[in-house]
Design a protein around this motif. Sequence first.
Motif, PDB file in Angstrom:
ATOM      1  N   ARG A 110      43.195  46.010  50.028  1.00  0.00           N
ATOM      2  CA  ARG A 110      44.362  46.852  49.720  1.00  0.00           C
ATOM      3  C   ARG A 110      44.526  46.787  48.208  1.00  0.00           C
ATOM      4  O   ARG A 110      44.812  45.713  47.650  1.00  0.00           O
ATOM      5  CB  ARG A 110      45.612  46.340  50.442  1.00  0.00           C
ATOM      6  CG  ARG A 110      46.861  47.008  49.932  1.00  0.00           C
ATOM      7  CD  ARG A 110      48.053  46.838  50.842  1.00  0.00           C
ATOM      8  NE  ARG A 110      47.941  47.669  52.021  1.00  0.00           N
ATOM      9  CZ  ARG A 110      48.943  47.943  52.843  1.00  0.00           C
ATOM     10  NH1 ARG A 110      50.143  47.440  52.616  1.00  0.00           N
ATOM     11  NH2 ARG A 110      48.765  48.715  53.888  1.00  0.00           N
ATOM     12  N   HIS A 137      44.962  56.088  52.949  1.00  0.00           N
ATOM     13  CA  HIS A 137      45.224  55.000  53.902  1.00  0.00           C
ATOM     14  C   HIS A 137      44.534  55.350  55.229  1.00  0.00           C
ATOM     15  O   HIS A 137      45.189  55.634  56.228  1.00  0.00           O
ATOM     16  CB  HIS A 137      46.736  54.861  54.090  1.00  0.00           C
ATOM     17  CG  HIS A 137      47.170  53.588  54.728  1.00  0.00           C
ATOM     18  ND1 HIS A 137      46.309  52.559  55.050  1.00  0.00           N
ATOM     19  CD2 HIS A 137      48.405  53.177  55.128  1.00  0.00           C
ATOM     20  CE1 HIS A 137      46.996  51.563  55.605  1.00  0.00           C
ATOM     21  NE2 HIS A 137      48.271  51.923  55.665  1.00  0.00           N
ATOM     22  N   ASN A 167      51.763  62.040  49.616  1.00  0.00           N
ATOM     23  CA  ASN A 167      51.257  60.755  49.100  1.00  0.00           C
ATOM     24  C   ASN A 167      49.908  60.355  49.696  1.00  0.00           C
ATOM     25  O   ASN A 167      49.187  61.185  50.269  1.00  0.00           O
ATOM     26  CB  ASN A 167      52.335  59.672  49.322  1.00  0.00           C
ATOM     27  CG  ASN A 167      52.563  59.402  50.814  1.00  0.00           C
ATOM     28  OD1 ASN A 167      51.818  59.852  51.669  1.00  0.00           O
ATOM     29  ND2 ASN A 167      53.620  58.659  51.115  1.00  0.00           N
ATOM     30  N   ASN A 168      49.593  59.065  49.575  1.00  0.00           N
ATOM     31  CA  ASN A 168      48.320  58.533  50.055  1.00  0.00           C
ATOM     32  C   ASN A 168      48.124  58.722  51.568  1.00  0.00           C
ATOM     33  O   ASN A 168      47.029  59.041  52.029  1.00  0.00           O
ATOM     34  CB  ASN A 168      48.200  57.040  49.664  1.00  0.00           C
ATOM     35  CG  ASN A 168      49.438  56.211  49.985  1.00  0.00           C
ATOM     36  OD1 ASN A 168      50.452  56.721  50.485  1.00  0.00           O
ATOM     37  ND2 ASN A 168      49.380  54.913  49.675  1.00  0.00           N
ATOM     38  N   VAL A 169      49.191  58.532  52.339  1.00  0.00           N
ATOM     39  CA  VAL A 169      49.081  58.676  53.796  1.00  0.00           C
ATOM     40  C   VAL A 169      48.875  60.155  54.139  1.00  0.00           C
ATOM     41  O   VAL A 169      48.045  60.511  54.985  1.00  0.00           O
ATOM     42  CB  VAL A 169      50.324  58.082  54.501  1.00  0.00           C
ATOM     43  CG1 VAL A 169      50.231  58.244  56.004  1.00  0.00           C
ATOM     44  CG2 VAL A 169      50.471  56.600  54.136  1.00  0.00           C
ATOM     45  N   ASP A 228      56.901  59.463  55.830  1.00  0.00           N
ATOM     46  CA  ASP A 228      56.597  58.170  55.213  1.00  0.00           C
ATOM     47  C   ASP A 228      57.670  57.920  54.157  1.00  0.00           C
ATOM     48  O   ASP A 228      58.455  58.826  53.817  1.00  0.00           O
ATOM     49  CB  ASP A 228      55.186  58.231  54.593  1.00  0.00           C
ATOM     50  CG  ASP A 228      54.704  56.886  54.034  1.00  0.00           C
ATOM     51  OD1 ASP A 228      55.295  55.840  54.388  1.00  0.00           O
ATOM     52  OD2 ASP A 228      53.745  56.886  53.234  1.00  0.00           O
ATOM     53  N   SER A 232      56.576  55.006  47.334  1.00  0.00           N
ATOM     54  CA  SER A 232      55.442  54.165  47.721  1.00  0.00           C
ATOM     55  C   SER A 232      55.290  53.004  46.751  1.00  0.00           C
ATOM     56  O   SER A 232      55.804  53.036  45.618  1.00  0.00           O
ATOM     57  CB  SER A 232      54.153  54.999  47.711  1.00  0.00           C
ATOM     58  OG  SER A 232      54.110  55.840  48.841  1.00  0.00           O
ATOM     59  N   MET A 233      54.530  51.999  47.195  1.00  0.00           N
ATOM     60  CA  MET A 233      54.252  50.850  46.330  1.00  0.00           C
ATOM     61  C   MET A 233      53.580  51.340  45.050  1.00  0.00           C
ATOM     62  O   MET A 233      52.606  52.093  45.125  1.00  0.00           O
ATOM     63  CB  MET A 233      53.357  49.852  47.073  1.00  0.00           C
ATOM     64  CG  MET A 233      54.057  49.199  48.242  1.00  0.00           C
ATOM     65  SD  MET A 233      53.002  48.031  49.135  1.00  0.00           S
ATOM     66  CE  MET A 233      52.073  49.121  50.201  1.00  0.00           C
ATOM     67  N   ASP A 267      54.484  55.496  59.509  1.00  0.00           N
ATOM     68  CA  ASP A 267      53.554  54.369  59.399  1.00  0.00           C
ATOM     69  C   ASP A 267      54.252  53.036  59.160  1.00  0.00           C
ATOM     70  O   ASP A 267      53.652  51.993  59.356  1.00  0.00           O
ATOM     71  CB  ASP A 267      52.525  54.640  58.296  1.00  0.00           C
ATOM     72  CG  ASP A 267      53.181  54.931  56.954  1.00  0.00           C
ATOM     73  OD1 ASP A 267      54.185  55.670  56.912  1.00  0.00           O
ATOM     74  OD2 ASP A 267      52.693  54.414  55.933  1.00  0.00           O
ATOM     75  N   LEU A 268      55.509  53.070  58.706  1.00  0.00           N
ATOM     76  CA  LEU A 268      56.319  51.879  58.425  1.00  0.00           C
ATOM     77  C   LEU A 268      55.778  51.146  57.185  1.00  0.00           C
ATOM     78  O   LEU A 268      54.566  51.171  56.984  1.00  0.00           O
ATOM     79  CB  LEU A 268      56.374  50.920  59.626  1.00  0.00           C
ATOM     80  CG  LEU A 268      56.836  51.553  60.956  1.00  0.00           C
ATOM     81  CD1 LEU A 268      56.742  50.502  62.077  1.00  0.00           C
ATOM     82  CD2 LEU A 268      58.269  52.089  60.860  1.00  0.00           C
ATOM     83  N   PRO A 269      56.591  50.466  56.430  1.00  0.00           N
ATOM     84  CA  PRO A 269      58.014  50.230  56.650  1.00  0.00           C
ATOM     85  C   PRO A 269      58.873  51.480  56.433  1.00  0.00           C
ATOM     86  O   PRO A 269      58.558  52.303  55.576  1.00  0.00           O
ATOM     87  CB  PRO A 269      58.363  49.143  55.627  1.00  0.00           C
ATOM     88  CG  PRO A 269      57.340  49.246  54.564  1.00  0.00           C
ATOM     89  CD  PRO A 269      56.089  49.753  55.223  1.00  0.00           C
TER      90      PRO A 269
HETATM   91  N1  NVA Z   1      52.890  55.357  51.187  1.00  0.00           N
HETATM   92  C1  NVA Z   1      53.220  53.969  51.381  1.00  0.00           C
HETATM   93  C2  NVA Z   1      52.553  53.463  52.638  1.00  0.00           C
HETATM   94  C3  NVA Z   1      52.879  52.045  52.984  1.00  0.00           C
HETATM   95  C4  NVA Z   1      52.148  51.558  54.190  1.00  0.00           C
HETATM   96  C5  NVA Z   1      52.790  53.154  50.190  1.00  0.00           C
HETATM   97  O1  NVA Z   1      51.715  53.388  49.637  1.00  0.00           O
HETATM   98  O2  NVA Z   1      53.548  52.266  49.766  1.00  0.00           O
END
Ligand code: NVA
Length: 311
Positions: A110, A137, A167-169, A228, A232-233, A267-269
Amino acid sequence: MSGPRHFLDLWRLDDDALRAMLDDARRRKQARAGWTRGRIDSDAPGAGRTLAMIFQKNSTRTRFSFDAAIRQLGGDCVIATSSDMQLGRGETVEDTARVLSRMVDAVMIRANSHADVETFAQFCDVPVINGLTDRSHPCQIMADLLTYEEHRGSVAGRTLAWVGDGNNVCSSFIHAAAPFGFTLNIAAPEQYPPNAEDLTRAQKAGARINVTRDPREAVAGADAVITDTWVSMGDIDEKARIAALTPYRVDAALMAVAKTDALFFHDLPAHRGDEVTAEVIEGPQSVVWDEAENRIHAQKAVLAWCFGAWG
Ligand code: NVA
Ligand code: CP
């Protein structure tokens, strides 16, 4: 395919292999009905294998589900955050990959930067699995499609609606649309659109993807509604994101625009009251806990494929 079987992005993988992974995940899950969670699958395709997991970002689901997955396959794992490793003190990604290649049988990462995962894979002699980057992801989407199909049958020909940050998801859903044959409607604000390169590639591969700024247009008649977090992080523009994304909250009124039996995915959180209301995430259409559990089953199939257990 020559070299290690990396699982970096869905668009890079063969359609038949992806379909077979989902089918293997379902079979493995069904075969374990009533078993304790630590019992090893009868074919134990991970026996004698060690998975290394490296985290540059926080995780609950990815960490625990990969740990459970490799154990259920009969293997073992080593987990480290990058700050525990010399990677956190400047050792290169390339050197880390070459060293771990001599010590373990697969690596799940990750990472903050997708490019680092690509580089890691380039220098790694064993399979590398993308456990989330700033760009994608893929493991999450395998679990989500497994969940959809458990509840509603084949996802081919269905319409999934993504509402919120591009985003990524969201990108991994874009990558999955052509191989799995679903239509993807995306509603995102002008400031946070889906990735243009992903859209172009997917459309060239035959994906049916519609992009709008109107959540109701995206959700109309959909078989599933997906969202989502808005932040995001690694995102630093929290206030701007919340302002732009507030019209994209999934609430009961928006769910009512979808098919009456539409499923809700996250997808959580989750952040109740932001991207989704408590009423929707706790409501009868929500399958978020199945999604979380299915991370284990989907990733077991990914790992088994990486280990060359089939295909
Ligand atoms: N889009 C979020 C997904 C977390 C599982 C992130 O990248 O933080
Ligand atoms: N959905 C997901 O990847 O969760 P974690 O960040 O907890 O791993």
